[in-house]
Design a protein around this motif. Structure first.
Motif, PDB file in Angstrom:
ATOM      1  N   GLY A  98       0.758  -0.992   0.180  1.00 18.03           N
ATOM      2  CA  GLY A  98       0.223   0.278  -0.056  1.00 18.03           C
ATOM      3  C   GLY A  98       0.596   1.531   0.277  1.00 18.03           C
ATOM      4  N   ASP A  99       0.017   2.626   0.128  1.00 16.52           N
ATOM      5  CA  ASP A  99       0.727   3.895  -0.223  1.00 16.52           C
ATOM      6  C   ASP A  99       1.075   4.487   1.322  1.00 16.52           C
ATOM      7  OD1 ASP A  99       1.001   6.325  -1.258  1.00 16.52           O
ATOM      8  OD2 ASP A  99      -0.808   6.699  -1.352  1.00 16.52           O
ATOM      9  N   THR A 100       1.921   3.429   2.187  1.00 16.14           N
ATOM     10  CA  THR A 100       2.301   3.748   2.967  1.00 16.14           C
ATOM     11  C   THR A 100       3.595   3.133   3.371  1.00 16.14           C
ATOM     12  OG1 THR A 100       2.391   3.700   5.853  1.00 16.14           O
ATOM     13  CG2 THR A 100       0.865   1.934   3.417  1.00 16.14           C
ATOM     14  N   PRO A 101       4.425   4.259   4.591  1.00 22.80           N
ATOM     15  CA  PRO A 101       6.113   3.892   5.274  1.00 22.80           C
ATOM     16  C   PRO A 101       5.721   3.190   5.843  1.00 22.80           C
ATOM     17  CG  PRO A 101       5.290   6.137   5.465  1.00 22.80           C
ATOM     18  CD  PRO A 101       4.417   5.557   4.853  1.00 22.80           C
ATOM     19  N   LEU A 102       4.628   2.261   6.104  1.00 21.86           N
ATOM     20  CA  LEU A 102       4.366   1.823   7.496  1.00 21.86           C
ATOM     21  C   LEU A 102       4.492  -0.148   6.735  1.00 21.86           C
ATOM     22  CD1 LEU A 102       1.910   3.117   9.478  1.00 21.86           C
ATOM     23  CD2 LEU A 102       3.777   3.347   9.854  1.00 21.86           C
ATOM     24  N   ILE A 103       4.848  -0.648   6.266  1.00 22.20           N
ATOM     25  CA  ILE A 103       5.041  -1.848   5.232  1.00 22.20           C
ATOM     26  C   ILE A 103       6.277  -2.233   6.302  1.00 22.20           C
ATOM     27  CG2 ILE A 103       5.172  -3.092   3.424  1.00 22.20           C
ATOM     28  CD1 ILE A 103       4.296  -0.979   1.849  1.00 22.20           C
ATOM     29  N   GLY A 104       5.434  -3.913   6.549  1.00 22.66           N
ATOM     30  CA  GLY A 104       6.327  -4.879   7.829  1.00 22.66           C
ATOM     31  C   GLY A 104       5.773  -4.164   8.803  1.00 22.66           C
ATOM     32  N   ARG A 105       4.633  -3.134   9.509  1.00 27.28           N
ATOM     33  CA  ARG A 105       5.202  -2.993  10.636  1.00 27.28           C
ATOM     34  C   ARG A 105       3.857  -3.443  11.009  1.00 27.28           C
ATOM     35  NH1 ARG A 105       6.826   2.133  12.654  1.00 27.28           N
ATOM     36  NH2 ARG A 105       6.299   1.327  14.934  1.00 27.28           N
ATOM     37  N   ARG A 106       3.625  -3.889  12.170  1.00 22.06           N
ATOM     38  CA  ARG A 106       2.514  -3.944  13.342  1.00 22.06           C
ATOM     39  C   ARG A 106       1.242  -3.315  13.875  1.00 22.06           C
ATOM     40  NH1 ARG A 106       0.788  -6.548  18.741  1.00 22.06           N
ATOM     41  NH2 ARG A 106       2.333  -5.130  19.454  1.00 22.06           N
TER      42      ARG A 106
END
Lengths: 346, 346
Positions: free
Chosen positions: A90-98
């Motif tokens: 997706g459109d977010t820097p949070l990839i991989g984050r819980r």
């Protein structure tokens, strides 16, 4: 990470709203949702795809799948408002984050969910999945409504359905904030548990002397806000027994029998009012800094143990059709294990 | 001017509130007030004594003498909330001036009344006693509630009991202010009169297709405020048929049967609310400049004929016990001639 083309999900089987008023029971999931294998949703601009670990089963979810919630159903779309999982695309820097999240586009009762990136809440590592699965609906509603209580300035408030998860969170907020909570419950045996959670007084709505007890407690503690998940005549009678300037804040409607406004003159001469609370509206209208602070407070309370989600049962996604109705509504939260945590994405 | 020691007055015969809910009828004055000759009240600091010309008979007066108003009765004290007269004594530079006033200490259904000087409204000479006798309760309530409508920003509003004096004032305010009034009345034959006063639409609550008509009118005009003198199920049904953000503002309670809140979910998801309006509270909380401007607007409207008090009957103070019940509640205002104007104090 390669994503599959399809996923398992509990999808709603009807569109729109139900024709008639629904009660809160859930004898069976079958008329409302079905376990299906459907195409994996694809994130568009401003959206994120999440591999779900655990999903909550809240009264609002049950009302929604039965067509009795304020938002219409869309047939074939997965149910489930909130959950915890790992961002996988997706459109977010949070990839991989819980993250904890509120699913705005494809629900959490599924292997994958799709939502606006604005709803993603990166989690502290010391908040476990059991608490993180229900980080928004109950905890954030409790914190946001307690803001109303604090702003109002009285040193007591009332909460109905106080034995609910949200009610218990409110008891602790009141105790810790020095604003004495008055718990309203239906069964006398819930009183001790509520006092342990922070209730200053417990009113048992089914007690024969409820009216007298309520007058006594309201007279001594002087609450001005009634936080109400029920909207029945017990709530109305409490509201009209409260003093000048009382506010009846309805955030749920467990009752099927509509309450009567027996003392309309109190709106005129005592400046009372009836209003509603909806977390979605609060999130939209509240300054971002206050929302962030509320999220931080919720996580801190779970991390240090001041709050704890009482999980009664965790049912696997693929077994939910059979197992969920048997454990729902018996006290404590029911959650759905959607498999993401075991899949090692964390 | 030499003042007498005693005066004639209609004094209340009971103290406190009535035990049971009262309807709005007035078959007889006798159980509630008595014509007596009592000692002339003496003004203390901050008070004024007024020789009354004319007193109004409002629904709030009738509710009060029956013990069904928000303020308790005091046995032996003259009834009557508002009137017009000449200041004859007291702690004020207005001695000798003709004033409208709200009687805070000794009521207007008497030859003399006693009040706080803050309630005195010096009158323009071109506002006659018929309009001046009822300058506060209905006209000021209309102007103050119309402020709510204007501030809310919708270009339509609803008023129940629209055939009342207050209702007619609201119709004219709406028409003149470009905010289309929706009048709710009980009898179809009142519709034409309401349109003449400024109603954009008239809903007849007793019509068999009321619900359908209401949906149609609300859908087209989009009112967000319901100004309600009745507080019955018709009002509740209108409120729940209104759109997002609707406010049910109760300022009277003509009904004896309490309304049911049939759609509590609308408080949550549509941000609706129920509140009250009380002129006394508004006068207390509103900046003095706005109150002065409202008073000036009320007088200007009566002076230039945009408003006119529909006086159905004027009964002499000494004949009120017999004559008043026969003319009260038949449409149009009833006023009491307390003799002051004829006595040449003006």
């Amino acid at each position: 990470m390669a994503l599959p083309d399809r996923m398992k999900a509990l999808v709603v089987t009807e569109s729109g709203h139900a024709d008639s008023r629904q009660d809160q029971s859930l004898p069976s999931l079958a008329p409302h949702v079905a376990l299906e294998e459907i195409a994996l949703p694809r994130p568009g601009p401003g959206q994120a795809l999440i591999r779900v670990h655990r999903a909550s089963v809240n009264p609002s979810d049950v009302a929604f799948i039965k067509g009795a919630y304020g938002q219409p159903r869309v047939k074939g779309v997965p149910a489930g408002f909130e959950g915890v999982g790992t961002v996988v695309a997706g459109d977010t820097p949070l990839i991989g984050r819980r993250v904890s999240f509120f699913a705005t586009h494809s629900g959490t009762w599924a292997e994958y969910a799709l939502t606006d990136v604005a709803t993603l809440i990166p989690l502290r590592p010391d908040v476990g999945d059991a608490d993180a699965a229900g980080l928004l609906v109950n905890p954030m509603t409790a914190v946001a409504m307690f803001d109303l209580v604090r702003q109002d300035g009285a040193d007591s408030f009332i909460a109905t359905a106080a034995a609910s998860q949200l009610g218990k969170f409110l008891m602790a907020l009141g105790r810790d904030g020095g604003i004495r909570p008055i718990a309203v419950v239906r069964r006398a045996e819930q009183a001790e548990m509520l006092r342990a959670h922070g209730a200053a007084e417990v009113l048992v709505s089914t007690a024969p002397d409820m009216a007298r007890q309520a007058r006594d407690v309201l007279g001594r503690l002087g609450p001005r806000i009634l936080l109400d998940a029920v909207a029945d005549q017990v709530s109305a009678d409490l509201f009209f027994a409260m003093g000048r300037g009382a506010r009846w804040v309805i955030y749920g409607r467990l009752a099927t029998e509509p309450p009567r406004l027996t003392e309309p003159g109190q709106f005129i001469f005592l400046g009372k009012r009836v209003e509603g609370f909806w977390l979605t509206g609060w999130m939209r209208e509240t300054p971002r800094a206050r929302v962030e602070a509320a999220i931080a407070e919720v996580q801190a309370r779970f991390a240090d143990g001041r709050w704890r989600t009482d999980v009664a049962a965790v049912v696997p996604l693929t077994e939910a059709m059979e197992q969920l109705p048997a454990v729902y509504g018996r006290g404590g939260k029911v959650q759905i294990d959607c498999g993401g945590a075991a899949a090692g994405t964390e």
